[in-house]
Structure formats: structure tokens, C-alpha cells
Design a protein around this motif. Structure first.
Motif, PDB file in Angstrom:
ATOM      1  N   GLU A  74       0.849  -1.187   0.000  1.00  0.00           N
ATOM      2  CA  GLU A  74       0.000   0.000   0.000  1.00  0.00           C
ATOM      3  C   GLU A  74       0.885   1.238   0.000  1.00  0.00           C
ATOM      4  N   LYS A  75       0.591   2.171  -0.876  1.00  0.00           N
ATOM      5  CA  LYS A  75       1.379   3.387  -0.953  1.00  0.00           C
ATOM      6  C   LYS A  75       1.194   4.205   0.312  1.00  0.00           C
ATOM      7  N   ALA A  76       2.286   4.721   0.859  1.00  0.00           N
ATOM      8  CA  ALA A  76       2.218   5.549   2.057  1.00  0.00           C
ATOM      9  C   ALA A  76       1.489   6.858   1.753  1.00  0.00           C
ATOM     10  N   GLU A  77       0.865   7.418   2.772  1.00  0.00           N
ATOM     11  CA  GLU A  77       0.122   8.666   2.603  1.00  0.00           C
ATOM     12  C   GLU A  77       1.055   9.782   2.117  1.00  0.00           C
ATOM     13  N   ASN A  78       0.587  10.537   1.120  1.00  0.00           N
ATOM     14  CA  ASN A  78       1.340  11.655   0.525  1.00  0.00           C
ATOM     15  C   ASN A  78       2.575  11.213  -0.261  1.00  0.00           C
ATOM     16  N   SER A  79       2.690   9.904  -0.531  1.00  0.00           N
ATOM     17  CA  SER A  79       3.827   9.414  -1.310  1.00  0.00           C
ATOM     18  C   SER A  79       3.596   9.657  -2.798  1.00  0.00           C
ATOM     19  N   SER A  80       4.679   9.905  -3.540  1.00  0.00           N
ATOM     20  CA  SER A  80       4.587  10.092  -4.991  1.00  0.00           C
ATOM     21  C   SER A  80       4.804   8.785  -5.748  1.00  0.00           C
ATOM     22  N   LEU A  81       4.949   7.677  -5.017  1.00  0.00           N
ATOM     23  CA  LEU A  81       5.185   6.369  -5.628  1.00  0.00           C
ATOM     24  C   LEU A  81       3.959   5.923  -6.420  1.00  0.00           C
ATOM     25  N   THR A  82       4.200   5.345  -7.606  1.00  0.00           N
ATOM     26  CA  THR A  82       3.119   4.820  -8.450  1.00  0.00           C
ATOM     27  C   THR A  82       3.199   3.304  -8.478  1.00  0.00           C
ATOM     28  N   LEU A  83       2.152   2.632  -7.990  1.00  0.00           N
ATOM     29  CA  LEU A  83       2.101   1.175  -7.980  1.00  0.00           C
ATOM     30  C   LEU A  83       1.112   0.670  -9.017  1.00  0.00           C
ATOM     31  N   VAL A  84       1.495  -0.379  -9.740  1.00  0.00           N
ATOM     32  CA  VAL A  84       0.597  -1.060 -10.667  1.00  0.00           C
ATOM     33  C   VAL A  84       0.670  -2.554 -10.356  1.00  0.00           C
ATOM     34  N   GLY A  85      -0.349  -3.310 -10.767  1.00  0.00           N
ATOM     35  CA  GLY A  85      -0.348  -4.749 -10.533  1.00  0.00           C
ATOM     36  C   GLY A  85      -1.433  -5.167  -9.570  1.00  0.00           C
ATOM     37  N   LYS A  86      -1.592  -6.483  -9.428  1.00  0.00           N
ATOM     38  CA  LYS A  86      -2.660  -7.039  -8.598  1.00  0.00           C
ATOM     39  C   LYS A  86      -2.310  -7.046  -7.110  1.00  0.00           C
ATOM     40  N   ALA A  87      -1.015  -6.978  -6.761  1.00  0.00           N
ATOM     41  CA  ALA A  87      -0.614  -7.099  -5.352  1.00  0.00           C
ATOM     42  C   ALA A  87      -0.863  -5.826  -4.565  1.00  0.00           C
ATOM     43  N   LYS A  88      -1.808  -4.992  -5.052  1.00  0.00           N
ATOM     44  CA  LYS A  88      -2.229  -3.818  -4.286  1.00  0.00           C
ATOM     45  C   LYS A  88      -3.497  -4.123  -3.500  1.00  0.00           C
TER      46      LYS A  88
END
Length: 382
Positions: free
Chosen positions: A187-201
Motif C-alpha cells: 500500500e502506498k504511504a500517505e502523501n507518497s509520490s510512488l506509483t504502484l501497478v499490478g494485482k498485489a495492491k
């Protein structure tokens, strides 16, 4: 090990700080042991340890995230004792992790595949202890990420016994053991600029190597549900258990399945759909005649290339390697009974020998499953 007093120290190298292990002298403990670190009467933390020759006896070294999480200071005296996992209750079924770039200056807008990230995480930290609120550093695609463990569910005990999932709601645990078929959700941290793709979200039931919701009728193969279910549970039951348990029991993984029967009974169709029922990487599908080459040695080289990726991963990760599936369509085109080939070069014999050496040779691979689908219903080469 009885409880003993040790002194906290700084992790000796950056490489060791990425292992998520507390580092000790081999005179004190053995690599792979799990210990409880007691900092105050009311605060205990569980770590997996790793030995290194630079660490002095009587000290235990921690990375900066570990010291921050456990509130440790350099030179602090702490009580260290053995920690034994109850693997029927403390294997991690699913773990949710908050993720962000470790350093703000290293941020970028590139998307990161959470599925590949989860697979790499399990390979790097297999058989290690984790706790809710734990902080660690994770290296992925030459980038460093800061992680915080947010939540953990215990693995379904029925899955550990090689049985179908019970469907019961899993218990929350504060301390757990990472195993090869644990599920990791980022899970992306709050206010993070990280972009996650894929099913493991998202949290999915992927605690077993067999997909719990697979159905042969939906795949276009009906009427053989029970038979196929029995076959695949036998083939994959040993791969559900943690590697150390399999080793202690002296079990050997099933490394080959031969599908046979008259034309039109669904052999090829089932082989094509195999990837949909397994929580494994995409299978390699090979047409038997494509392996053969008129030049001496090339046919055997083609066989070696099929196993090269699995061989490299097993050398690098050992028992933690993922499963590699190779499907041979028209297997009888290359694996004829030895000694019956008409060719003066004996190419069919050497191809069979090369295939068998990879499956069950001196340096045998334990991370592969070969599925053969011959055309001849009286097939007997293997």
C-alpha cells in the motif's frame, strides 16, 4: 539458548542492513535463528539473525530502521533469547506493507509492478520473522524503499496440511514467519509520490500454489473436476509447506506429470490452461518437434536453454526459488524409447538423456515441474 545480555551495535555494512536480519558473531548464534530482543520489561522485539565475522562476540548489530523501530541505541545492553515459531499458527498468510521511497530526493514517476515487487520481497526475506509496526529497507530495481508492516493474517492451517482452504476468517497475528507462499500486499504511504501497478495492491486469497477459485468448466474442461483436482493436489501438496519442513520430512517434490489418453480427451487443452489454475509464473509451452535440430548438439542445447532460468534461480535462491513450469506438447516427438532411433547420430537418445539429467540428474532441479503431453497413447519412453 538461555536469555543472555548482549550489547547493541551498528550494522557493519550497507549490504547486511538490507537483509532485515540482526547481525551477530558465529560464536554466539547461528544464521537463520530467531531471537527475542527485550529492551525494557514491557517491550520485546523478534528478529532473525545472520552471522558475520566483523561482529564482536557478545554484541548484536542492527540497521538504522531496526534501531528506530525497537528504540535501540548504540552500546545499549539488551536481553536476547531464543524465539520458536508455532508454524501451525504463525506462518504468514497475508501481510500488508506500507511502502514509500526511502529518500525523497530519489523519487521518480516510473510505475512499479507490485506483483514483481511482492515476488522479490518473498525471495529476499523468506523464512524470516516479521512483526506488525516493523520498519525495514527493501531494494528493488536499484531503488531503496522504506517499508512498514501494517497488518498480518495467519495462514489457513488446512492449507499447510495440503488440504483445500477451509474458508474460515484468518486470525490476525502480531509476529509471523514469512514462507514461500505468503501473500504480500503493498500500500502506498500517505502523501507518497510512488506509483504502484499490478494485482498485489489488493488482498486476494493467494495463499496456496493452486488458485482456490479455479474451475475446469469455466476453462472449457468439464466433467473431470475431481480427477484433475486429485492429480494436482498430489503434485503440489509438498510445495505448500515451508522449505525447512519439507527438508525435515525428507519429502521430494513431484517434478513431472505425464498426460496420456486417446486424441480428443482434453490433454492439450488442459495443458494450455494450466497457468490459470496455478499461482506460479507463466508456464513455458514448447512444441516437441521444435526442439530437434539437424546439427549435432543443438537439440540438447535447446533443452538446456529451457531449464537455464530455473537453474540460475535455484543457484541464487536455493529452496526459496519459485516454481518454473515447462509444458511439452507432442512430447513423443523428442522422447522416443532409447535405442530405437533410426538416426545414426542417436539424437533422440541424447535428447532424452539431457532431459532426464535436468529433471533427476546429479545436480537435479527442485524448482521445476515438467508436464508432458504425448500424441501416442502407448507412450512409454520415460
Amino acid at each position: 539458548m538461555a536469555a543472555r545480555t548482549m550489547q547493541a551495535a551498528r550494522c557493519p555494512t550497507d549490504e547486511l542492513s538490507l537483509t532485515n536480519c540482526a547481525v551477530v558473531s558465529e560464536k554466539d548464534l547461528q544464521s537463520g535463528q530467531h531471537v527475542t530482543v527485550k529492551t525494557t520489561p514491557n517491550h520485546k522485539y523478534v528478529f532473525t539473525v545472520k552471522t558475520h565475522h566483523t561482529v564482536a562476540a557478545g554484541t548484536i548489530a542492527f540497521s538504522l530502521p531496526q534501531r528506530k523501530w525497537a528504540g535501540l541505541s548504540i552500546g545499549q545492553e539488551i536481553e536476547v533469547s531464543n524465539y520458536n515459531f508455532d508454524k501451525s499458527k504463525q506462518c504468514i498468510g497475508a501481510m500488508t506493507i506500507e511502502i514509500d521511497f526511502l529518500q525523497k530526493k530519489s523519487t521518480d514517476s516510473s510505475p512499479y509492478d507490485s506483483d514483481k515487487m511482492a515476488a522479490e520481497f518473498i525471495q529476499q526475506f523468506n523464512n524470516q520473522a516479521f512483526s506488525v509496526t516493523q520498519q525495514l529497507v527493501f531494494s528493488f530495481c536499484d531503488k531503496l524503499f522504506g517499508l512498514v508492516v501494517k497488518d498480518m493474517d495467519a495462514m489457513d492451517a488446512s492449507i499447510l496440511k495440503g488440504e483445500p482452504a477451509s474458508g474460515k476468517k484468518q486470525q490476525k497475528i502480531d509476529v509471523g514467519l514469512m514462507v514461500g507462499n505468503s501473500q504480500v500486499i503493498f500500500e502506498k504511504a500517505e502523501n507518497s509520490s510512488l506509483t504502484l501497478v499490478g494485482k498485489a495492491k489488493t488482498k486476494e486469497a493467494r495463499q496456496t500454489i493452486i488458485n482456490p477459485d479455479w474451475n475446469f468448466e469455466k476453462m472449457g474442461i468439464g466433467g473431470l473436476d475431481k480427477e484433475f483436482s486429485d492429480i494436482f493436489r498430489r503434485a503440489f501438496a509438498s510445495r505448500v509447506f515451508p522449505p525447512d519442513i519439507v527438508e525435515q520430512m525428507g519429502c521430494k517434490h513431484v517434478k513431472g506429470i505425464l498426460l496420456f489418453g486417446p486424441p480428443g480427451c482434453g490433454k492439450t487443452l488442459m495443458a494450455r490452461q494450466i497457468g490459470k489454475m496455478l499461482n506460479a509464473r507463466e508456464p513455458k509451452v514448447v512444441n516437441g518437434p521444435e526442439i530437434l535440430n539437424k546439427y549435432v548438439g543443438e537439440s540438447e542445447a535447446n533443452i538446456r536453454k529451457l531449464f537455464a532460468e530455473a537453474e540460475e534461480e535455484q543457484k541464487r535462491l536455493g529452496a526459496n526459488s519459485g516454481l518454473h513450469i515447462i509444458i511439452f506438447d507432442e512430447l513423443d516427438a523428442i522422447c522416443k524409447q532409447r535405442g530405437t532411433g533410426a538416426s545414426s547420430t542417436g539424437v533422440h537418445d541424447t535428447v532424452v538423456n539431457q532431459l532426464l539429467s535436468k529433471i533427476d540428474g546429479v545436480e537435479q532441479l527442485n524448482n521445476i515441474l515438467v508436464i508432458g503431453e504425448p500424441h501416442d497413447t502407448k507412450y512409454s519412453a520415460l
